[in-house]
Scaffold this active site. Structure first.
Site, short mmCIF file in Angstrom:
data_model
loop_
_atom_site.label_atom_id
_atom_site.label_comp_id
_atom_site.label_asym_id
_atom_site.label_seq_id
_atom_site.Cartn_x
_atom_site.Cartn_y
_atom_site.Cartn_z
N HIS A 1 25.12 33.62 38.90
CA HIS A 1 25.95 32.69 39.68
C HIS A 1 25.81 31.25 39.18
O HIS A 1 26.80 30.55 38.96
CB HIS A 1 25.56 32.72 41.16
CG HIS A 1 25.56 34.11 41.75
ND1 HIS A 1 26.49 35.05 41.43
CD2 HIS A 1 24.73 34.70 42.66
CE1 HIS A 1 26.24 36.16 42.11
NE2 HIS A 1 25.17 35.98 42.86
N ASP B 1 31.11 38.68 39.33
CA ASP B 1 30.18 37.67 39.79
C ASP B 1 30.93 37.03 40.95
O ASP B 1 31.91 36.31 40.74
CB ASP B 1 29.89 36.62 38.71
CG ASP B 1 28.87 35.61 39.20
OD1 ASP B 1 29.02 35.13 40.33
OD2 ASP B 1 27.93 35.29 38.45
N HIS B 2 30.50 37.33 42.17
CA HIS B 2 31.36 36.96 43.30
C HIS B 2 31.51 35.44 43.45
O HIS B 2 32.44 34.99 44.11
CB HIS B 2 30.88 37.62 44.60
CG HIS B 2 29.70 36.98 45.25
ND1 HIS B 2 28.41 37.21 44.83
CD2 HIS B 2 29.61 36.11 46.28
CE1 HIS B 2 27.59 36.50 45.59
NE2 HIS B 2 28.28 35.83 46.48
C1 BG6 Z 1 23.81 37.71 45.84
C2 BG6 Z 1 22.30 37.79 45.82
O1 BG6 Z 1 24.34 37.95 44.57
O2 BG6 Z 1 24.22 36.42 46.27
C3 BG6 Z 1 21.73 37.44 47.18
O3 BG6 Z 1 21.90 39.09 45.45
C4 BG6 Z 1 22.26 36.11 47.66
O4 BG6 Z 1 20.31 37.42 47.13
C5 BG6 Z 1 23.78 36.07 47.56
O5 BG6 Z 1 21.84 35.91 48.98
C6 BG6 Z 1 24.31 34.69 47.87
O6 BG6 Z 1 25.70 34.74 47.95
P1 BG6 Z 1 26.50 33.66 48.80
O7 BG6 Z 1 27.93 34.00 48.56
O8 BG6 Z 1 26.07 33.83 50.22
O9 BG6 Z 1 26.09 32.34 48.26
#
Ligand code: BG6
Length: 512
Positions: free
Chosen positions: A263, A200-201
């Site tokens: 997230h 989960d980045h």
């Molecule tokens: C991804 C989603 O996991 O996270 C995208 O699939 C989203 O739809 C993105 O735009 C958002 O990531 P960050 O790091 O830009 O907040």
């Protein structure tokens, strides 16, 4: 002194001498994520001298691509997407050890070829290599890849030693509880849980990690961090982008699956969990799971805990922006939500009665992710809201992105000869204190997986617990079709039905 002499990575010294010699194998090597995130992350780890001194990169995909072409693609990815410019001396060390294997994801013979390829690298090096598999493909081929890693013996390579094989699995981790359970079952047939790193980045973001530090390295928060002092918590994950070219994916996903279930729930868990016994991966994840389990099932009835909506035509940055239903690849009758809001009740000693409000949407007024902890008001015996006393509830907000930092709203006296009050804001900004070149989430996550630290990854039971909460919502929404779907203008702060979730408790959404 040349760059090559100055740069320690080029001299074969890694700051992480504990990381065993490693080969990273990327499945889905010609995909978007590989170019945008993974290759730049590996390059920046090299730049920071954090790759093991014996490091190899292998791309794997269905397309036949010669090694040289894959290297060129990787180099262009750095030029386009890396946070730092391409330094040829640094990158050359990785590129020389980059190769490509073409093969199907369900083809056992191709996996034997991959195993032989890795064995060939080990032979040339004269040492064993830890293999880190990165599954960055569409989810439809997760299972065949995992099963082939099992049958080829690659999954169990060096099991029992620190350099055992490891696997990183990209999102989406299932699309509901049943599919997540099934995927976990497949994983467990092949890998032991400690070998598995579910991404989960958001957990790789500096500010998300800082949540643990703020909560547990400071003594001022803990005494207040409970139902006695906290009125509510609001978590906003707002994006300006629409679905862009990802309509095909997004139609199957929607805001609840794409952002809330994963997230946003990670932000809930880190904000609300009990202090873990230690910072070990298992202790931290035990507490997160315990917290997730304390969340009450959501009320899906009228005036319930959930709201959904789609963006309609609106204005973004002074320009006309089309509504979701007119975007490329979207069914004009689509019942996919681009915005979801949820009211959570956590039924434990600390949080009972404190609502946690979550919202996430595309095409909102501004890109911002924040966690706002709103404290209860003091008794109004001395300062009650009036024309002279402009008062706001104390609010501690963690600014996850952009403009990363922390702020606290307090009430202060306006200078002057009579007593007037006004809310004031104390601000801490990362960029002002630490400069702005912070590592990208994927750098931290790839490094941690190589080292074997699973703290910032999702454990199997964690993914299942979160799906368990949201699967009934997904089912109810699927059954209702477009009924109950609200809309909001692109460029606004969201739909009216989300305001109703808070109105029941006399709360309102914050303007972040
Ligand atoms: C991804 C989603 O996991 O996270 C995208 O699939 C989203 O739809 C993105 O735009 C958002 O990531 P960050 O790091 O830009 O907040």
């Amino acid at each position: 002194m040349s760059e090559a002499q100055r740069h320690p990575f080029l001299q074969g010294l890694s700051k992480h001498r504990g990381t065993p010699p490693t080969v990273i194998v990327i499945f889905g090597a010609s995909g978007d994520l590989t170019a945008r995130k993974l290759i730049p992350a590996i390059y920046n780890l090299g730049y920071d001298n954090l790759l093991p001194s014996d490091f190899y990169l292998v791309g794997y995909g269905r397309k036949e691509i010669p090694d040289a072409e894959f290297r060129e693609v990787a180099t262009s990815a750095i030029k386009e997407f890396s946070r730092r410019e391409l330094n040829n001396d640094v990158w050359q060390q990785v590129v020389e050890r980059t190769s490509y294997v073409a093969g199907g994801y369900d083809d056992p013979e191709a996996f034997k070829r991959l195993a032989a390829h890795i064995a060939g690298l080990e032979k040339k090096l004269g040492r064993e290599l830890q293999t880190l598999f990165y599954i960055s493909t569409p989810p439809s081929v997760f299972a065949p890849i995992l099963l082939n890693l099992g049958s080829s013996g690659l999954a169990s390579k060096y099991l029992g030693q620190p350099n055992h094989s490891k696997v990183i699995i990209e999102k989406p981790f299932g699309k509901d509880l049943a599919s997540a359970l099934k995927l976990n079952t497949t994983i467990r047939q092949v890998f032991e849980e400690h070998q598995v790193y579910r991404i989960d980045h958001y957990l790789g973001k500096e500010t998300v990690q800082d949540l643990l530090v703020q909560r547990f390295a400071n003594s001022i928060f803990e005494p207040l961090w409970n139902r006695r002092y906290i009125e509510s918590v609001q978590i906003t994950v707002a994006e300006e982008v629409g679905v862009g070219t990802r309509g095909g994916y997004y139609e199957q996903s929607g805001a609840l699956r794409d952002m809330i279930q994963n997230h946003t729930m990670q932000l809930v868990a880190l904000t609300a969990m009990e202090p873990p016994v230690s910072l070990s991966a298992e202790d931290v994840r035990d507490e997160k799971v315990k917290l997730l389990k304390a969340i009450q099932p959501l009320n899906l009835g009228p005036s319930g805990d959930v709201a959904r909506a789609q963006y309609a035509d609106g204005m973004m940055g002074g320009k006309q922006a089309p509504g979701y239903l007119s975007e490329e690849g979207i069914n004009p009758q689509s019942a996919t939500e681009t915005y979801a809001a949820i009211r959570l009740s956590i039924n434990n000693w600390r949080w009972q009665g404190v609502p946690f409000y979550l919202r996430s949407g595309k095409r909102m007024a501004r890109r911002v992710t924040e966690i706002a902890v709103q404290f209860k008001r003091p008794p109004g015996t001395l300062f009650a809201e009036s024309e002279r006393f402009n008062l706001a509830p104390n609010t501690l907000s963690f600014q996850i992105q952009p403009d990363e930092g922390l702020s606290l709203i307090l009430n202060g006296k306006v200078p002057g000869l009579e007593t007037r009050t006004q809310p004031v804001k104390m601000n801490f900004r990362y960029s002002a204190t630490f400069g702005s070149n912070t590592p990208e989430a994927y750098e931290r996550l790839v490094l941690d997986a190589m080292i074997g630290d699973g703290t910032l990854f999702i454990r199997g039971d964690e993914a299942e617990t979160s799906w368990k909460l949201y699967t009934p919502v997904l089912e109810a929404w699927a059954a209702a079709g477009r009924e109950g779907m609200d809309s909001y203008a692109a460029g606004s702060w969201g739909p009216a039905n989300a305001d109703a979730l808070l109105a029941a408790n006399n709360h309102v959404w914050r303007q972040p």
